[in-house]
Design an enzyme around this catalytic site. Sequence first.
Site, PDB file in Angstrom:
ATOM      1  N   ASP A  84       0.954  -1.215   0.097  1.00 40.62           N
ATOM      2  CA  ASP A  84       0.160  -0.237   0.066  1.00 40.62           C
ATOM      3  C   ASP A  84       1.023   1.304   0.168  1.00 40.62           C
ATOM      4  OD1 ASP A  84      -2.166   1.708   0.195  1.00 40.62           O
ATOM      5  OD2 ASP A  84      -2.900   0.523   1.721  1.00 40.62           O
ATOM      6  N   TRP A  85       0.488   2.413  -0.407  1.00 44.07           N
ATOM      7  CA  TRP A  85       1.365   3.560  -0.510  1.00 44.07           C
ATOM      8  C   TRP A  85       1.725   4.108   0.655  1.00 44.07           C
ATOM      9  CZ3 TRP A  85       0.076   1.342  -4.691  1.00 44.07           C
ATOM     10  CH2 TRP A  85       0.213   1.998  -5.760  1.00 44.07           C
TER      11      TRP A  85
END
Length: 808
Positions: free
Chosen positions: A231-232
Site C-alpha cells: 500500500d502507498w
Amino acid sequence: MPERVQHLLDQLTLAEKASLMSGANFWNTKAIPRVGIPSIMLTDGPHGLRKQGGAADHLGLNASIPATCFPTAATLANSWDPVLLRRVGEALGTEAAAEQVSVLLGPGLNIKRNPLAGRNFEYFSEDPLLSGTLAASFISGVQSRGVAASAKHFAVNSQETHRMSIDEVVDERALHELYLEGFRLAITGGDAWTVMSSYNRVNGTYANENQELMQQVLRRRWGFDGLVVTDWGGSNDRVAGLIAGNALEMPSTNGVTDQEIVRAVEAGLLDEAVLDARVAEVLELIERTAPGDAAPADLDAHHELAVEAARASVVLLANRDRTLPLAPGRGRVAVIGDFAETPRYQGAGSSLVNPTRVDSALDALRASALDVAGFEPGFTRMDGSSKRLRRRALELAKGSDVVLLFLGLDESAEAEAVDRTHMRLARNQLDLAEELIAVGRPVVVVLAGGSPVELPFADRVDAIVHGYLGGQGGGRAIVDVLTGASEPGGKLAETYPLRYSDVASSTTFRLTEATSEHRDSIYLGYRYYDKIGAPVRYPFGHGLGYTEFAYADLVVDETTARLTVTNTGERAGSEIVQVYVEAPDAANGEFRAPRELRGFAKVRLEPGEHARVEVTLAEHAFSAYDVGTHDWRTVPGSYAVLAGASSRDIRLRATIGIEGEAWSLGDAADLPHYVSGHVQSAGAGEFEALLGRSLPAADWPANRPLTRDDIIAQTKGRGGFGGLLYRLITTSHRVLMLLKRPHAANNTYFALDLPFRSIPRLSGGAFDEDMLDGLLLMVNRHFFRGTRRLISAAWKLRARNTRIPKAN
C-alpha cells in the site's frame, strides 16, 4: 520464468534491479530504456478509475480525469450477482486500458468486522464466501482487458485508526476461516495478477514482512504467482519485505530504499536470488499488462451499466402494507432530504472518483410520472442545525400525500484513514424524521451510506429503501425502484444490528492504541447473532421484493443443493437463494457458528414460472480450520443443509451425514465463552488461551523517546514541540470541518498515523534521513539541538541537490 524475462534479468546490474523495486513517481514504475523495460502505471480503483493527470496523492484530494463511478463494493455485494460483477470489472478494465493504465488497485475485500470501520464502503461483506466469490468475478472482468487487478488489503485490515502501526491480534482459526478465506477465493478463482499488502501488523509482524502470510499461505498454499505491491507508504523494513515476497514498493522513495537493497546484497544480508525473483515478478507483470492501442471506452454505455448495477443492488428493507412501489395517481409526493438533490454516491479517500455525470434522485423524480409537490432539503450536511429548513420541510409534508425522506451518512462519516465514532445518523436527520412521522403522512425513507446505521424509527415508517452508495447512476436507480419501473434487486451482504452495543466486537474495536484484539474470533456478523440468538434489525441476506417466491423439493449431496423456486406473485422478479450449512451441535455444544453461508444463486422468474436451481456448495462446506494440523479439516457428523431467503428466513431443510475422523474444535473448560458464543464476556485470560500465547501490550508505552517506528499520533500529550505538532494537526482537522471540507479534514488522520520513518520516503527527496533525526530530537524534548541538526541537514541536502556535475 519466461525466457524473455530471464533474458532481461541477465542484462541488469545490481543497481538497476534494486531500482525496479520502487516507483519512479507516485503512480508509475521505473523504466530502464537501456534494455527496453518500460514504465507502467498503477492507479486507484476499485469502483472507478482514479487517474490523476496533475498533482498526485493517495488521499483523493487532487482532481483525477473523468471516469465512470460505479457503485462501491459494499453496494455491489447486495446484488449477490457474480455475472454483474464481471461486467463491471470488464468496463473498469476497458477504461483503464484506454488510459494506458496497467494496474487497477482493487477490489478491496477485507471482511467487514465492525460497522464503524471507515472503509467498509470499499469492502463487500461480513461473509468470506460472498466476498471472495464476487471479488473473483470482478478480478476476472478487469483482467480480461489486459489490466491487472489488485486484491487488497492483504490482510486483516479491519480498522483505519492507527492503521499504519496497529497490531491485529487474531487467533489462527478466525484468521483462516474469515479473514483469509475471501482472499483465497478471489485469488484462486479470479487468478489475480497482483495483491496489495496492508499497512497493519498481523500478530506482531507487519503484513508486508509476514512470511507466514506471504510465503506459506499466499504462494505455497494458494499458488499465487503474481506480484505483491505495498500500500502507498506501507513499507516498514524494505529488505524484510523483499524476503517475505513483496516486489514493488510504492510510491517512489527517491532512491532511499533502492540503496538499502543494494547495501543488503553487498553485505550478504540479502541473497541476490531473492532480489532476482522479485524483479522477475515486476517484469512478468509488465509483460502481462503491456499497454496497447486500446479503443476509447464507451462512457455512455458504462453509465447505463452503472445504473443497472445500482438497480440490482438496491435493498428494500421494509414495505408495510405494500406502500411501494409508488404509482401515478397515488397523490402528491413531498421530496425531503438533502441527499435527494445532492446524492451521496461514493466514499472518500483513495477511491474518490471524478464521475462523468451524476444522476440525482430529485431530477429523476421530477422526470417521472409521479406528482412531485416540491422539494425541501430539511437539514444540512454534517449535522448543522437549521430550524428554517426543518419548518419548510414540515410544511411541505403537511400539504402532501406521501413523504419521500432521503437520509444517510454524509461525507464526513465514511472515509479512508478514519473510523466512525458511533453508529447513529446525524441528530438533525433523526429529529426531522421524528417530526415528519408525527405529521401522519406515509413516510418512505431512502438511505445512503456504505455501512449499517441504527434505525430507531424503523418500525414507525411505511417503507425503507437502501441504495447504499450507488455510484453516478444511483439516483436514477433509486427512483426506478420507488416507482416500480424496476424491482429492488438486492439483499443485505451484512447484518443490521439494532444498536452498536449488540456488535460482537464493540467491546474491543478501536479502543486501544497499539493493538486490535479480535476477541470475537469466528463470531462475526450473523455467525455471532445466530449463535447467541440475539435480535437484529435486519438479518444477513435480507431483502424484500415486489413479488413472492416459494421454495420446494430440496435435495442435497456433499457438493450440491438442488431445489425448485417458483414466482408466486404477479410480476417478474429475481430471488437470491441462499444455502446455509448447520453444523452438528454448533448451537450449544461446539466452538462453531450455528450456520454458515455455503452457496448462493440468483434466479429471475416471470409470474407463475418455476425453475430448478442448483447451488454448488463451498469447498469447505463441512470443514473447519484445525489449528493442530494448521489446515482445513472435515468435521464428521449429521449436518442440516438449509435453503432460505436470509440467514433467518429458512424455507427448506435437508440432512446429510458427513464421514470423517472426529476431532476437537476447542476445550469447553478453557474456552467457555467461545463455546457459548458470548464472546463479549471473554476476558484476556480466555483470549490468551485461544491464541496460545500472551497478549502484547494494548497501548503505547509512556514516557519513552519516540523512534522512527513510532507514529506521529504518539506525540499526543508529550508537551513541547511534539505536543504542539499534534495540536496543529488536530486543529487543522477542526478548521477544515468548520469550512465544510470533510474530505480534506479526514485526511489529517493520515498524517497522524504516519510512521516517522515514512516521512523521508514519501517526501520525494525534500526531507532526508538526517533531517528526520533532527525532527525526532525535536519531538523528544530536545528542541534546540534538534532544530540545529534539522537545519544543518537541510542545507547539506540542498547543496547536494544543486551541485553541478563537473564536465568530463
